[in-house]
Design a protein around this motif. Structure first.
Motif: not given
Length: 324
Positions: A247-256, A216-230
């Motif tokens: 999706g693309q907006d959350e993952l592509y820009a920083q290679g997550r 849920g929301d914890t997963l979304r917030r976890g993405l925000e805690a990742l470093a570049v390429f995390g």
């Protein structure tokens, strides 16, 4: 034989001890005279909301240790009387447990049945999260939700042994945080603001790996805690929220990247891969790399008390049922 079942969904009080005939193994199966059974949050979700339950009545329990009672046709490498541990897809709260032979493992030398009962779901999951799926490298940082639980306890030790540069946890109370700090964690945060705390602890960089059983929301917030390429590995939806999708907006820009893992899913889809993973994981206990404390044990007739303890979110480490 005695077994614990529930005939309706509800609180711990719906668990009842019944007497029933012992199962007989079919082709590719064995029966195990259980001595100990592990208790997991998945058992609580099954009882409360039907998680992974196909029909009622249902007998919970995913992991047992004991002695083989009988082997079915076509089973090789296992024999009656042999001490084993087993991963089962339900049915573990019973004096005799039916198991697929591919998910039954001889008790490793130097390991006792009590300790072994805590391992079949927890240890392969923890190993996969750190190594096979999470692919943690020396010097990297990791954030683990549920740091004081059974999987979190094992992950903290495995990450430290793998050479992690920093091991951060998330826990819901001071008692749980103190427990996690004794099992490999450098710092433990609260669920409400963990992503902000991660950025503070890492100087704004974020962590390389997040391990999330909440969803849920914890997963979304976890993405925000990742470093570049995390990388983020999802291994559950304990929060019960609608799945949140990246999706693309959350993952592509920083290679997550986002991956997932389920030990029971692997057992069904790739049993040989599960077997190899479990054997690797068990070696970490036999070699002293991981110590998984059993923090409470109950008799089979007191199974409801274990569910109250886990459901109250106050338990740490691993809980067991004494079957025999």
């Amino acid at each position: 034989m005695r077994a614990v079942e529930f005939h309706e969904y509800g609180g711990p009080e719906v668990l009842r001890v019944v007497r029933t005939a012992a199962p007989e193994p079919g082709p590719g199966q064995v029966t195990v005279e259980a001595v100990w059974a592990g208790v997991n949050f998945a058992d609580v979700k099954a009882r409360a909301e039907g998680y992974r339950v196909t029909s009622l009545p249902h007998r919970p329990g995913l992991e047992v240790s004991g002695r083989i009672r009988a082997v079915g046709a076509g089973v090789t490498g296992l024999r009656a009387g042999q001490q084993v541990i087993a991963l089962v897809d339900g049915g573990g709260y019973a004096e005799v447990v039916l198991a697929q032979a591919a998910r039954v493992f001889p008790l490793p030398e130097g390991l006792d049945l009590r300790t072994a009962a805590a391992l079949p779901t927890v240890l392969p999951t923890a190993h996969a999260l750190v190594h096979e799926v999470g692919r943690l490298r020396a010097g990297e940082s990791v954030l683990v939700h549920g740091a004081a639980g059974g999987i979190g306890t094992a992950v903290g030790q495995l990450a430290r042994t793998a050479g992690a540069g920093a091991v951060y946890g998330v826990a819901s109370s001071d008692a749980k945080a103190d427990y996690a700090l004794k099992h490999g964690y450098d710092e433990v945060f609260r669920p409400g603001a963990f992503e902000t705390d991660v950025r503070r602890a890492t100087g704004g960089r974020g962590v390389d790996l997040v391990l999330d059983p909440v969803g849920g929301d914890t997963l979304r917030r976890g993405l925000e805690a990742l470093a570049v390429f995390g990388r983020l590995v999802s291994f559950g939806n304990a929060g019960g929220a609608e799945p949140w999708r990246a999706g693309q907006d959350e993952l592509y820009a920083q290679g997550r990247s986002v991956a997932g893992f389920s030990v029971l899913g692997l057992a069904r889809s790739a049993p040989e891969a599960l077997r190899a993973l479990t054997e690797r994981a068990l070696r970490t206990v036999c070699d002293g790399v991981v110590v998984l404390p059993v923090t409470a044990e109950f008799s089979l007739s007191d199974a409801a008390d274990t569910h109250r303890l886990i459901g109250g979110r106050t338990s740490t480490g691993k809980l067991l049922l004494r079957i025999q």
